[in-house]
Design an enzyme around this catalytic site. Sequence first.
Site, short mmCIF file in Angstrom:
data_model
loop_
_atom_site.label_atom_id
_atom_site.label_comp_id
_atom_site.label_asym_id
_atom_site.label_seq_id
_atom_site.Cartn_x
_atom_site.Cartn_y
_atom_site.Cartn_z
N GLN A 186 0.78 -1.24 0.00
CA GLN A 186 0.00 0.00 0.00
C GLN A 186 0.81 1.29 0.00
OE1 GLN A 186 -3.34 2.30 2.74
NE2 GLN A 186 -3.01 0.16 3.14
N GLU A 209 1.24 -1.30 8.38
CA GLU A 209 0.43 -0.17 8.84
C GLU A 209 0.36 -0.03 10.37
OE1 GLU A 209 -1.51 2.31 7.20
OE2 GLU A 209 -1.85 2.97 9.24
N ASP A 222 0.58 3.67 6.08
CA ASP A 222 0.84 3.29 4.68
C ASP A 222 0.56 4.44 3.72
OD1 ASP A 222 1.70 0.75 5.14
OD2 ASP A 222 -0.25 -0.19 4.89
N GLY A 253 -7.94 20.36 19.17
CA GLY A 253 -7.59 21.76 19.35
C GLY A 253 -8.11 22.30 20.66
N GLY A 254 -8.18 23.60 20.75
CA GLY A 254 -8.60 24.22 22.00
C GLY A 254 -10.12 24.30 22.16
#
Length: 474
Positions: A65, A187, A216, A295-296
Amino acid sequence: MAKKAAKKSKAKSKKPAKRAAKKMRVVARKNGANGNGLPKPSARPYGQAGKALEGVKILDFTHVQSGPTCTQLLAWFGADVIKIERPGVGDITRGQLVDVKGADSLYFTMLNHNKRSITVDSKHKKGKEIIERLIKHCDVLVENFAPGALDRMGFTWEHIHKLNPRMIVASVKGFGPGPYEDCKVYENVAQCTGGSASTTGFRDGPPLVTGAQIGDSGTGLHLALGIVAALYQRNRTGRGQKVLAAMQDGVLNLCRVKLRDQQRLKHGPLTEFSQYGEGVPFGDATPRAGNDSGGGQPGWILKCKGWETDPNAYIYFITQAPVWSPICDLIGEPTWKTDPEYATPKARLPKLKQIFARIEDWTTTKTKFEVMEACNAVDIPVGPILSMKEIAEDQSLRKTGTVVEVDHPKRGKYLTVGNPIKMSDSISDVKRSPLLGEHTDEILTDVLGYSKKELADIKLSGAITPEEKKQAAA
Ligand code: COA
């Protein structure tokens, strides 16, 4: 005296650069170019001036892959990708997870569009000669064999570079140089060693691997970028170079924010993690965040109408601070807009679980698409959990060419993911993957210049035929 000599040598060292710049100006003038050495803007309509990588020739020695993802992208950008496969067997994925008997698997077909296939036994004397010719012909060799396999075939960097000093040799390996450099990697090994698994899943459960093939396909993407950059540099230097994308490095690059959090831990708890609000102490490593947003802005996955029977009747809901007021209005809690217990992000942090439970009371009254419509109308960021079935049937993805239907001579029609990168002057068309060795004859004659007689001899030599045929030929 020394000063004078230094001045002289400085002036001398400037000379070749000045000469090169002058030469470039002359060439540019000759080509009708503008000030910075580029040709005049094409007068052809966008999308009709050839493809971005037209003229680039790729010797594709990849399998499974990671490597095929990279060369498929290059092919979509217009490179001529010649995939070398082992006679009789080919890329191992041709026969993995087979759904239609006698046809290449979807695993293979979905990773090898727009390529040509030639079968060559790289350990056969004549096979080596063919590969050497291909090395001289091509610009880039891409491979993702186990560490040392290419060297064992006799194609060391030194040998390749001697045959073609302009060749870029691009590799995917599991690990970069270090204690694990000789290891074979798939993977999930990369997801685990690159920091993804330790930060994925719920706090009270084991580490989890993700469905996205970040080890991959993610590394294939990284490698493709390295190759394009190396091609650009070669325009200036005239020489090739080695490009390495290690899967551990690629995964870690995608987990950058988790290494950020690791360092933030030294300065106190990670307040955006729901474990903070729940009063659960942090350890010494970035914890698993469940469905907390990276995130925040606090976020969570919430149930929607039908969740009892539909495993994907859920939505990702982000309580982004600037849209707190519309959230309160939508869920029927207008007093939360001004109540000091809820009005600020800081005040909300310890109560996120309760707040999301209240929002869920509202989302369960609507389908995920109704929630999305209502939220988008007032700019609240949400994401319905789309099943693969829904994605496969999504007409807007079909229109953009992100989901494409392809016809295959042995398996009939199938769906695939087209080029996710859209360019206005290099438009990708998705051509079916090649059958094993489909282009062997044309590559040997048209590309490498073997005569009809030589082609017949090669066929008899066993260099391009499977083992049993080789024996019959002997
Ligand atoms: N003719 C003759 N021999 C060929 C050939 C050809 N055209 N193409 C491949 N081979 C041989 C190789 O030379 C190698 O032989 P060797 O072990 O005697 O040197 C053999 O096939 C097997 O190659 P290998 O890469 O070791 O395959 P594998 O199935 O044992 O391992 C991986 C598969 C993916 C684990 C391994 O290739 C790997 O770690 N690759 C780098 C990381 C990677 O890309 N992993 C993700 C894959 S999606």
